[in-house]
Design an enzyme around this catalytic site. Structure first.
Site, PDB file in Angstrom:
ATOM      1  CB  ALA A  66      18.450 -31.991 -60.840  1.00  0.00           C
ATOM      2  N   GLY A 112      19.163 -28.067 -63.955  1.00  0.00           N
ATOM      3  CA  GLY A 112      18.424 -27.432 -62.858  1.00  0.00           C
ATOM      4  C   GLY A 112      19.109 -26.180 -62.327  1.00  0.00           C
ATOM      5  CD  GLU A 115      15.321 -26.782 -65.634  1.00  0.00           C
ATOM      6  OE1 GLU A 115      15.946 -27.612 -64.941  1.00  0.00           O
ATOM      7  OE2 GLU A 115      14.282 -27.066 -66.254  1.00  0.00           O
ATOM      8  CD  GLU A 135      18.121 -30.389 -68.205  1.00  0.00           C
ATOM      9  OE1 GLU A 135      18.624 -29.863 -69.227  1.00  0.00           O
ATOM     10  OE2 GLU A 135      17.881 -29.755 -67.171  1.00  0.00           O
TER      11      GLU A 135
HETATM   12  N1  COA Z   1      24.531 -34.312 -60.034  1.00  0.00           N
HETATM   13  C1  COA Z   1      25.259 -35.044 -59.167  1.00  0.00           C
HETATM   14  N2  COA Z   1      26.586 -34.910 -59.019  1.00  0.00           N
HETATM   15  C2  COA Z   1      27.212 -34.013 -59.811  1.00  0.00           C
HETATM   16  C3  COA Z   1      26.520 -33.238 -60.745  1.00  0.00           C
HETATM   17  C4  COA Z   1      25.115 -33.423 -60.853  1.00  0.00           C
HETATM   18  N3  COA Z   1      24.354 -32.706 -61.689  1.00  0.00           N
HETATM   19  N4  COA Z   1      27.402 -32.436 -61.388  1.00  0.00           N
HETATM   20  C5  COA Z   1      28.591 -32.708 -60.852  1.00  0.00           C
HETATM   21  N5  COA Z   1      28.500 -33.654 -59.906  1.00  0.00           N
HETATM   22  C6  COA Z   1      29.561 -34.236 -59.084  1.00  0.00           C
HETATM   23  C7  COA Z   1      30.390 -35.243 -59.851  1.00  0.00           C
HETATM   24  O1  COA Z   1      29.743 -36.497 -59.872  1.00  0.00           O
HETATM   25  C8  COA Z   1      31.656 -35.246 -59.028  1.00  0.00           C
HETATM   26  O2  COA Z   1      31.445 -35.986 -57.869  1.00  0.00           O
HETATM   27  P1  COA Z   1      32.583 -37.054 -57.353  1.00  0.00           P
HETATM   28  O3  COA Z   1      33.810 -36.206 -57.139  1.00  0.00           O
HETATM   29  O4  COA Z   1      32.005 -37.606 -56.094  1.00  0.00           O
HETATM   30  O5  COA Z   1      32.747 -38.017 -58.466  1.00  0.00           O
HETATM   31  C9  COA Z   1      31.786 -33.779 -58.613  1.00  0.00           C
HETATM   32  O6  COA Z   1      30.480 -33.223 -58.704  1.00  0.00           O
HETATM   33  C10 COA Z   1      32.715 -32.978 -59.487  1.00  0.00           C
HETATM   34  O7  COA Z   1      32.283 -33.090 -60.828  1.00  0.00           O
HETATM   35  P2  COA Z   1      33.240 -33.555 -62.036  1.00  0.00           P
HETATM   36  O8  COA Z   1      32.362 -34.128 -63.107  1.00  0.00           O
HETATM   37  O9  COA Z   1      34.328 -34.403 -61.530  1.00  0.00           O
HETATM   38  O10 COA Z   1      33.836 -32.150 -62.487  1.00  0.00           O
HETATM   39  P3  COA Z   1      34.389 -31.758 -63.931  1.00  0.00           P
HETATM   40  O11 COA Z   1      35.060 -30.445 -63.766  1.00  0.00           O
HETATM   41  O12 COA Z   1      35.136 -32.880 -64.532  1.00  0.00           O
HETATM   42  O13 COA Z   1      33.058 -31.553 -64.836  1.00  0.00           O
HETATM   43  C11 COA Z   1      30.832 -30.760 -65.292  1.00  0.00           C
HETATM   44  C12 COA Z   1      32.159 -30.511 -64.546  1.00  0.00           C
HETATM   45  C13 COA Z   1      29.840 -29.706 -64.812  1.00  0.00           C
HETATM   46  C14 COA Z   1      31.048 -30.601 -66.805  1.00  0.00           C
HETATM   47  C15 COA Z   1      30.311 -32.186 -64.991  1.00  0.00           C
HETATM   48  O14 COA Z   1      30.318 -32.368 -63.584  1.00  0.00           O
HETATM   49  C16 COA Z   1      28.920 -32.472 -65.481  1.00  0.00           C
HETATM   50  O15 COA Z   1      28.721 -32.676 -66.670  1.00  0.00           O
HETATM   51  N6  COA Z   1      27.917 -32.498 -64.555  1.00  0.00           N
HETATM   52  C17 COA Z   1      26.568 -32.837 -64.887  1.00  0.00           C
HETATM   53  C18 COA Z   1      25.857 -31.696 -65.586  1.00  0.00           C
HETATM   54  C19 COA Z   1      24.445 -32.079 -65.955  1.00  0.00           C
HETATM   55  O16 COA Z   1      24.205 -32.935 -66.789  1.00  0.00           O
HETATM   56  N7  COA Z   1      23.475 -31.404 -65.314  1.00  0.00           N
HETATM   57  C20 COA Z   1      22.086 -31.576 -65.607  1.00  0.00           C
HETATM   58  C21 COA Z   1      21.479 -32.527 -64.666  1.00  0.00           C
HETATM   59  S1  COA Z   1      19.762 -32.754 -65.046  1.00  0.00           S
END
Ligand code: COA
Length: 260
Positions: A66, A112, A115, A135
């Site tokens: 999400a 999400g 999910e 989460e």
């Molecule tokens: N919501 C909002 N934005 C998200 C996102 C999320 N769940 N997951 C990734 N993004 C965005 C990042 O903020 C970034 O945006 P920016 O370039 O404007 O800063 C972009 O997507 C790229 O992500 P980034 O974190 O730079 O890539 P990465 O390869 O370093 O890491 C992940 C990849 C998936 C490990 C990392 O993005 C992450 O941990 N995301 C969140 C996962 C999460 O907790 N999901 C559950 C949500 S309830």
């Protein structure tokens, strides 16, 4: 229909829905949720669509969760409403859909995103996919059915470990857990999804819908899955497709189902 956050195309009775926010790793913001709702309602109602393949744009993510930026200021009441409304709008809609939905997991499927994949009827993954419910790292728990569907799919012990550690698992682990049913090379993922879907949609459409309802019934509180199966089995006898299926078998020819 015009969408901003998803791409919808149809070919050979398969509708492809691609979540298209690549710069945000296809994170589900509220507009994407609304568009997914519209696209799935349309696909389930469109007689030219036999099944749906759901995937994410780009090489990196199916859906990375999400959209966390939309969570920041939510109150207790708003958080509850978000989970309740979105579960209904998209996740339950897909799970209870009358047509088969395959998730082709092409990278990160987190929170999400996992999910969403778990709401689909079948999941397959590319070998670079990573799956998890992170989460609790945000002070939350899964809110789009994750605690329930992960437990149903992999059992309580593995679900507890994944949810409580917030660790990601690899595609191979997911295959071993039964969370996905096939793992392919990245470039072969959609072809594998299509191969499965082509086979599925060659079967009797009303029987497919009845099978989905019956399987789901056994996992629904207060519903007797065996009774649902009996009722759905009986209803199949009233369909033209049943007559066609039997006639084709006896005539040693391929059945031509009409979904009637
Ligand atoms: N919501 C909002 N934005 C998200 C996102 C999320 N769940 N997951 C990734 N993004 C965005 C990042 O903020 C970034 O945006 P920016 O370039 O404007 O800063 C972009 O997507 C790229 O992500 P980034 O974190 O730079 O890539 P990465 O390869 O370093 O890491 C992940 C990849 C998936 C490990 C990392 O993005 C992450 O941990 N995301 C969140 C996962 C999460 O907790 N999901 C559950 C949500 S309830």
């Amino acid at each position: 229909m015009e969408f901003e956050n998803i791409i919808v195309t149809t070919q050979n009775r398969i509708q492809y829905i691609t979540i298209n926010r690549e710069s945000k790793l296809n994170a589900l913001n509220k507009f994407t949720i609304c568009e997914l709702h519209e696209a799935f309602v349309d696909a389930f109602n469109n007689p030219d669509v036999g099944g749906i393949i759901l995937t994410g744009a780009g090489p990196k993510a199916f859906v990375a969760g999400a959209d966390i930026s939309e969570f920041a200021d939510l109150s207790l009441e708003e958080g509850t409403a978000l989970a309740r409304e979105n579960q209904k709008l998209v996740f339950d809609l897909i799970a209870n859909g009358s047509k088969p939905v395959i998730a082709a997991i092409n990278g990160f499927a987190l929170g999400g995103g996992l999910e969403l994949a778990m709401a689909c009827h079948i999941r397959i993954a590319s070998d670079n996919a990573k799956m998890g419910l992170p989460e609790v790292t945000l002070g939350l728990i899964p809110g789009y059915g994750g605690t329930q569907r992960l437990t149903q799919l992999v059992g309580k012990g593995k679900a507890m470990e994944m949810i409580l550690t917030a660790d990601m698992i690899t595609a191979e682990d997911a295959l071993q857990y039964g969370l996905v049913t096939h793992v392919t090379a990245t470039e072969e993922l959609l072809a594998k999804a299509e191969e499965l879907m082509i086979k599925i949609i060659s079967r009797a459409p009303l029987a497919l819908a009845a099978a989905i309802r019956s399987v789901n019934a056994g996992l629904t509180d207060g519903v007797n899955g065996y009774e649902t199966e009996i009722a759905e089995f009986g209803k199949c006898f009233g369909t033209d497709d049943f007559k066609e299926g039997v006639a084709a078998f006896l005539g040693k020819r391929k059945a031509e189902f009409k979904g009637k």
